[in-house]
Design an enzyme around this catalytic site. Structure first.
Site, PDB file in Angstrom:
ATOM      1  N   LYS A 153     -10.957  -3.722  -3.193  1.00 41.99           N
ATOM      2  CA  LYS A 153     -11.821  -2.536  -3.258  1.00 41.99           C
ATOM      3  C   LYS A 153     -11.099  -1.377  -3.912  1.00 41.99           C
ATOM      4  O   LYS A 153     -11.707  -0.533  -4.545  1.00 41.99           O
ATOM      5  CB  LYS A 153     -12.187  -2.087  -1.837  1.00 41.99           C
ATOM      6  N   LYS A 169       0.823  -1.218   0.000  1.00 38.31           N
ATOM      7  CA  LYS A 169       0.000   0.000   0.000  1.00 38.31           C
ATOM      8  C   LYS A 169       0.853   1.262   0.000  1.00 38.31           C
ATOM      9  O   LYS A 169       0.485   2.257  -0.606  1.00 38.31           O
ATOM     10  CB  LYS A 169      -0.976  -0.001   1.178  1.00 38.31           C
ATOM     11  N   LYS A 208      -4.869  -9.716  -6.386  1.00 33.82           N
ATOM     12  CA  LYS A 208      -6.125 -10.066  -5.706  1.00 33.82           C
ATOM     13  C   LYS A 208      -7.239  -9.061  -6.024  1.00 33.82           C
ATOM     14  O   LYS A 208      -6.965  -7.886  -6.248  1.00 33.82           O
ATOM     15  CB  LYS A 208      -5.890 -10.227  -4.205  1.00 33.82           C
TER      16      LYS A 208
HETATM   17  P1  ATP Z   1      -8.741  -2.479   0.223  1.00 33.70           P
HETATM   18  O1  ATP Z   1      -8.525  -2.684  -1.243  1.00 33.70           O
HETATM   19  O2  ATP Z   1      -9.427  -1.181   0.577  1.00 33.70           O
HETATM   20  O3  ATP Z   1      -7.544  -2.798   1.059  1.00 33.70           O
HETATM   21  P2  ATP Z   1      -9.931  -5.081   0.377  1.00 33.70           P
HETATM   22  O4  ATP Z   1     -10.782  -5.276  -0.801  1.00 33.70           O
HETATM   23  O5  ATP Z   1      -8.597  -5.760   0.424  1.00 33.70           O
HETATM   24  O6  ATP Z   1      -9.808  -3.531   0.657  1.00 33.70           O
HETATM   25  P3  ATP Z   1     -10.512  -5.438   3.183  1.00 33.70           P
HETATM   26  O7  ATP Z   1     -11.462  -4.541   3.873  1.00 33.70           O
HETATM   27  O8  ATP Z   1      -9.061  -5.154   3.374  1.00 33.70           O
HETATM   28  O9  ATP Z   1     -10.799  -5.504   1.621  1.00 33.70           O
HETATM   29  O10 ATP Z   1     -10.810  -6.940   3.560  1.00 33.70           O
HETATM   30  C1  ATP Z   1     -11.963  -7.416   4.225  1.00 33.70           C
HETATM   31  C2  ATP Z   1     -11.931  -8.928   4.285  1.00 33.70           C
HETATM   32  O11 ATP Z   1     -12.053  -9.476   2.977  1.00 33.70           O
HETATM   33  C3  ATP Z   1     -10.637  -9.501   4.858  1.00 33.70           C
HETATM   34  O12 ATP Z   1     -10.929 -10.643   5.629  1.00 33.70           O
HETATM   35  C4  ATP Z   1      -9.852  -9.875   3.638  1.00 33.70           C
HETATM   36  O13 ATP Z   1      -8.904 -10.891   3.874  1.00 33.70           O
HETATM   37  C5  ATP Z   1     -10.974 -10.359   2.721  1.00 33.70           C
HETATM   38  N1  ATP Z   1     -10.591 -10.213   1.317  1.00 33.70           N
HETATM   39  C6  ATP Z   1     -10.325  -9.063   0.670  1.00 33.70           C
HETATM   40  N2  ATP Z   1     -10.043  -9.291  -0.622  1.00 33.70           N
HETATM   41  C7  ATP Z   1     -10.117 -10.647  -0.785  1.00 33.70           C
HETATM   42  C8  ATP Z   1      -9.935 -11.512  -1.899  1.00 33.70           C
HETATM   43  N3  ATP Z   1      -9.615 -11.016  -3.084  1.00 33.70           N
HETATM   44  N4  ATP Z   1     -10.088 -12.836  -1.720  1.00 33.70           N
HETATM   45  C9  ATP Z   1     -10.427 -13.345  -0.505  1.00 33.70           C
HETATM   46  N5  ATP Z   1     -10.637 -12.577   0.588  1.00 33.70           N
HETATM   47  C10 ATP Z   1     -10.475 -11.249   0.460  1.00 33.70           C
END
Ligand code: ATP
Ligand code: LTN
Length: 335
Positions: free
Chosen positions: A204, A119, A201
């Site tokens: 968001k 990040k 991955k």
């Molecule tokens: P950001 O991009 O803002 O960091 P994010 O999409 O990674 O957000 P988080 O809020 O960080 O989402 O994650 C919330 C939950 O969803 C966590 O348990 C994280 O491990 C899970 N998660 C996020 N992205 C994935 C993915 N691509 N596959 C499986 N689990 C995920």
């Protein structure tokens, strides 16, 4: 679930629109755990808005996203009769403990956090101390409640390891105070990948909207995105030749239809990529249409959502304030 009392804690940042990775990697596990709950167990699901501001959020949008994430937890099946749902910033015990843990976590270990490395690279000079300290706040979230199990996606594994380490270190410095938590990762959905880049991955914060299926996408948008998903140079599903992109799509298909990877592969063997993606699109839409309906109804009934979040915060504060008292005594803070 074992006969030992379990305390389950997890959270999602209101930093954007929830996507299939958040659902399959996190929320679906929470709903499954809720089904297997025994009366002594405790479930706590948090909307981690303080974590979200480690990267700049537009204040008006953040406020809206907090409600949206809470409504999405409920629409996906989290039942406030079984689980406490609350907003992190509404319980100041989280920030209090976070500071104390900042004074325990070794700086060198924080430097090794891969999420920070990724990040901060994206943020460049916008990188804040908050982004660096993110894992200490996450450790505080977990340790405040004597959490035993943290259901998350694979990307969070390192943060939970750090949480265990900091708990262990605090206990050895100040006496037995914190329970050491373990992660729970659903290996069949641990890391849902971007539809446009199967090596990164689904996230968001991905700038490419075609990389992610958002839980609130219109049905035709979901279908369009899946049709556009990258595959490989082949033309039909074949177990002989599974690329990362196809593996990702088959995993998604399995999870949304409650089947194993192998079962999906067996029934789809030989289907053209076009036909396969059409079936997958229909399955994804069928899964999320009822959730979207429930979600819209909940947001309209805004009083109900506020009541649930107020109650959730009041209930968890009872646990966390008792823990903060113990921490103050152990560390020698205050009079
Ligand atoms: P950001 O991009 O803002 O960091 P994010 O999409 O990674 O957000 P988080 O809020 O960080 O989402 O994650 C919330 C939950 O969803 C966590 O348990 C994280 O491990 C899970 N998660 C996020 N992205 C994935 C993915 N691509 N596959 C499986 N689990 C995920
Ligand atoms: N860092 C997590 C969100 C999060 C969390 C937590 C998850 C903050 N505090 C406590 C589990 C337990 C993420 O998913 N990015």
């Amino acid at each position: 679930m074992s006969t030992k009392k379990e305390i389950i804690f997890s959270g999602i940042q209101p930093s954007g629109n929830l996507h299939l990775g958040n659902y399959l990697g996190a929320i679906q596990q929470w709903v499954d755990m809720q089904k297997r709950l025994s009366p002594e167990d405790t479930l706590i699901f948090c909307i981690v808005d303080l974590h979200a501001i480690t990267v700049y959020q537009d204040p008006k949008i953040l406020r809206q996203k907090i409600r949206e994430v809470a409504a999405m937890y409920l629409a996906c099946g989290i039942d406030p009769k079984n689980a406490h749902i609350f907003v992190q910033s509404e319980n100041p015990d989280h920030t209090y403990l976070s500071w104390v843990l900042d004074c325990v976590v070794p700086y060198g270990q924080m430097l090794r956090m891969t999420q920070f490395k990724d990040k901060s690279q994206k943020q460049q000079e916008g990188t804040t101390v908050g982004l660096f300290n993110y894992p200490a706040l996450m450790a505080a979230d977990i340790l405040l409640y004597d959490t035993t199990t943290v259901p998350v996606g694979e990307d969070q594994k390192q943060h939970i390891e750090l949480t265990r380490d900091v708990a262990e270190k605090f206990n050895s410095m100040y006496g037995e105070t914190f329970v050491l938590p373990k992660d729970q990762i659903d290996t069949s959905a641990a890391r849902i990948m971007s539809l446009q880049n199967p090596l990164s991955k689904m996230s968001k914060s991905d700038a490419d909207p075609f990389g992610s299926i958002y839980l609130l996408d219109e049905p035709d948008e979901m279908i369009k995105k899946l049709k556009r998903a990258v595959t490989d140079s082949g033309s039909a599903v074949s177990s002989e030749n599974l690329s990362p992109a196809l593996t990702n799509l088959i995993s998604i298909f399995g999870k949304v239809t409650n089947r194993s990877f192998e079962q999906v592969l067996k029934t789809c063997e030989g289907l053209s990529y076009g036909a396969f993606k059409t079936q997958l699109g229909e399955a994804v839409v069928a899964k999320f249409e009822p959730i979207q309906k429930k979600y819209r109804a909940l947001l309209e009934e805004s009083g109900e959502l506020d009541r649930i979040l107020d109650q959730g915060c009041a209930a968890v504060s009872v646990y966390s304030s008792a823990k903060i008292q113990v921490v103050k005594e152990r560390v020698g803070l205050g009079r």
